[in-house]
Design an enzyme around this catalytic site. Structure first.
Site, PDB file in Angstrom:
ATOM      1  N   ARG A  18       0.823  -1.218   0.000  1.00 37.04           N
ATOM      2  CA  ARG A  18       0.000   0.000   0.000  1.00 37.04           C
ATOM      3  C   ARG A  18       0.859   1.270   0.000  1.00 37.04           C
ATOM      4  O   ARG A  18       0.487   2.277  -0.606  1.00 37.04           O
ATOM      5  CB  ARG A  18      -0.925   0.013   1.212  1.00 37.04           C
ATOM      6  CG  ARG A  18      -2.138  -0.884   1.010  1.00 37.04           C
ATOM      7  CD  ARG A  18      -3.023  -0.912   2.223  1.00 37.04           C
ATOM      8  NE  ARG A  18      -4.325  -1.468   1.892  1.00 37.04           N
ATOM      9  CZ  ARG A  18      -5.271  -1.722   2.788  1.00 37.04           C
ATOM     10  NH1 ARG A  18      -5.061  -1.475   4.063  1.00 37.04           N
ATOM     11  NH2 ARG A  18      -6.431  -2.219   2.414  1.00 37.04           N
TER      12      ARG A  18
ATOM     13  N   LYS B 165     -14.751 -16.319   5.148  1.00 38.65           N
ATOM     14  CA  LYS B 165     -16.179 -16.220   5.455  1.00 38.65           C
ATOM     15  C   LYS B 165     -17.057 -15.879   4.266  1.00 38.65           C
ATOM     16  O   LYS B 165     -16.770 -14.951   3.526  1.00 38.65           O
ATOM     17  CB  LYS B 165     -16.392 -15.150   6.534  1.00 38.65           C
ATOM     18  CG  LYS B 165     -16.014 -15.658   7.914  1.00 38.65           C
ATOM     19  CD  LYS B 165     -16.507 -14.711   8.978  1.00 38.65           C
ATOM     20  CE  LYS B 165     -15.449 -13.744   9.328  1.00 38.65           C
ATOM     21  NZ  LYS B 165     -15.575 -12.528   9.835  1.00 38.65           N
TER      22      LYS B 165
ATOM     23  N   GLY C 170      -6.726  -8.617   1.285  1.00 46.27           N
ATOM     24  CA  GLY C 170      -5.463  -8.482   2.004  1.00 46.27           C
ATOM     25  C   GLY C 170      -4.597  -9.740   2.011  1.00 46.27           C
ATOM     26  O   GLY C 170      -3.403  -9.682   1.706  1.00 46.27           O
TER      27      GLY C 170
ATOM     28  N   GLY D  47     -12.089  -4.559   1.634  1.00 49.33           N
ATOM     29  CA  GLY D  47     -13.523  -4.262   1.662  1.00 49.33           C
ATOM     30  C   GLY D  47     -13.934  -3.309   0.545  1.00 49.33           C
ATOM     31  O   GLY D  47     -14.993  -3.473  -0.072  1.00 49.33           O
TER      32      GLY D  47
HETATM   33  C1  3PG Z   1      -8.667  -2.026   5.147  1.00 51.55           C
HETATM   34  O1  3PG Z   1      -7.570  -2.473   5.465  1.00 51.55           O
HETATM   35  O2  3PG Z   1      -9.592  -2.744   4.741  1.00 51.55           O
HETATM   36  C2  3PG Z   1      -8.857  -0.541   5.163  1.00 51.55           C
HETATM   37  O3  3PG Z   1      -7.686   0.121   5.525  1.00 51.55           O
HETATM   38  C3  3PG Z   1     -10.027  -0.146   6.022  1.00 51.55           C
HETATM   39  O4  3PG Z   1      -9.788  -0.494   7.369  1.00 51.55           O
HETATM   40  P1  3PG Z   1     -11.016  -0.744   8.328  1.00 51.55           P
HETATM   41  O5  3PG Z   1     -11.662  -2.022   7.843  1.00 51.55           O
HETATM   42  O6  3PG Z   1     -10.444  -0.874   9.711  1.00 51.55           O
HETATM   43  O7  3PG Z   1     -11.963   0.414   8.202  1.00 51.55           O
END
Ligand code: 3PG
Ligand code: MG
Length: 428
Positions: free
Chosen positions: A37, A198, A384, A407
């Site tokens: 990132r 999940k 991720g 997300g």
């Molecule tokens: C992530 O890693 O998905 C983003 O940085 C958002 O983080 P968060 O899910 O804690 O809002």
């Protein structure tokens, strides 16, 4: 098409630019274990500095419990950013207030500050107006480039845009453009390979891909819930009991779709099992559906029943070679493949070499995606763990688009509006 203004549409010379990045990177014992990132944020930073901006970068890290949660400090990111930019990056131990204001006032053209974790202030996640205003007061222009966080309506993604002219950075533009193109006019056939833990996180994109794609394959622990829905005894395997009705519903929808048009929905037919997640514990293949591997291995005798049954103390930790090959075949026929979620427990290392005992399924899928069987489709990778895995294997440059969003990329693919993008100024 990206419909928002970007840094290319504005003049930043001599202006104080507040840049929202997503530096929510994994840190273990003060060391960044994956800097993808950070690296992906460099083109926007270099563009702005090259044009004489005074740059203030802000981000969140993790989900801190309060201002003194030092494990979630962005300090290690400032160090890494300095190395990557080959420039000085001043770290400011708060994102608003006195210290931030003083540091901002001293900034010269081409200089960079990194502010401490936005989430050290609870107002950030509440999208508090006064906090957003305070943050905005540091700068003349706001640039959103944290694609990974634009699905959140927080002070630094939504609130701040009410107080400053707000445009997109180059990473945000590239992410949104690539992902929306794939969802709106993909070069067909389109395949989606969805894994991970999940179902709950992926219900919407599963529905979307059943409507949109030509081939959908499921792997990872979430496949176990589908297997249970199909009446297979998964023994100790991780699965979501509460999501069984969802899995049944998705299977019904997929079957109905397959009756209407040429569409394939694949759940695993074999798996790698062990009685413990431990690299020194033996694994075996259970072929609960295809009965191919054990039949061949045991001929002329009948295979033992356990070849097609998961024993009570065992759990599924990866897709099996038959399922992996089936997915690889689907990939061979596709021109575009969206991949989100590994096929097994890839985080366990191997005793020999970099590939762990439950990573063979993921490896086979990667080989197919990278054209090892002849045809190389355009690939979009997200999530991720998935991105972390290909990063560690040094394979990122060989994929089409490797998203920095988890997300956010799922929500964009599912067709949802992203509040952090919506809030930016439209193209003229
Ligand atoms: C992530 O890693 O998905 C983003 O940085 C958002 O983080 P968060 O899910 O804690 O809002
Ligand atoms: Mg997250």
């Amino acid at each position: 098409m990206f419909t928002k203004q970007t840094i290319r549409d504005i003049d930043v010379h001599g202006k104080v630019v507040l840049l929202r990045a997503d530096y929510n990177v994994p840190i273990e014992k003060g060391k960044i274990t994956d800097d993808y990132r950070i690296k992906q944020s460099l083109p926007t930073i270099e563009y702005l500095l090259g044009r004489g901006a005074k740059l203030i970068i802000c981000s969140h890290l993790g989900r801190p419990t309060g201002p003194n949660d030092t494990a979630n400090s962005l300090f290690p990111v400032a160090k890494r950013l300095k190395e990557l930019l080959k420039r000085d990056v001043e770290f400011v131990p708060d994102c608003v207030g006195d210290r931030a204001e003083k540091a901002a006032a001293k900034l010269q053209n081409g200089e960079v500050l990194l502010l401490e974790n936005l989430r050290f202030h609870a107002e950030e996640e509440k999208n508090d107006e006064a906090f957003a205003k305070q943050l905005a007061s540091l700068a003349d222009v706001f640039v959103q480039d944290g694609f990974g966080v634009v699905h959140r309506a927080h002070a630094s993604t939504e609130g701040v845009t009410h107080f400053l002219p707000s445009v997109a950075g180059l990473l945000l533009e590239k992410e949104v453009d690539t992902i929306t193109n794939v969802m709106h006019k993909p070069d067909r056939p389109l395949a989606a390979i969805i894994g991970g833990a999940k179902i709950a996180d992926k219900i919407d994109i599963l529905h979307r891909f059943i409507e949109l794609a030509d081939f959908v394959a499921i792997g990872g622990a979430m496949a176990n819930t589908f297997l249970v829905a199909e009446g297979i005894d998964v023994a100790q395997s991780l699965y979501d009991k509460a999501d069984l009705p969802v899995a049944k519903d998705i299977l019904r929808k997929a079957r109905a779709e397959a009756k209407k048009r040429r569409f394939i929905f694949a759940i695993p037919r074999d798996g790698v099992v062990a009685h413990k997640v431990d690299k020194s514990v033996p694994t075996r293949i259970v072929d609960w559906s295809a009965h191919v591997i054990a039949d061949i291995e045991n001929y002329p005798h009948r295979p033992p029943t356990r070849a097609s049954h998961i024993l009570w103390q065992e759990m599924i930790l990866d897709i099996g070679p038959f399922s992996g090959s089936f997915i690889a075949g689907g990939v061979q026929l596709a021109n575009t493949v969206v991949w989100n979620g590994t096929m097994g427990v890839t985080e366990t290392d191997g005793l020999q070499g970099p590939v762990g005992p439950y990573a063979h399924g993921t490896e086979l899928v990667i080989e197919a995606l990278l054209g090892q069987f002849g045809h190389k489709p355009f690939t979009v990778v997200g999530g991720g763990d998935t991105v972390g895995y290909i990063e560690n294997r040094g394979l990122v440059p060989y994929f089409g688009h490797v998203s920095t969003g988890g997300g956010a990329s799922l929500e964009l693919m599912a067709g949802r509006k992203l509040p952090g993008v919506e809030a930016l100024q439209d193209k003229k």
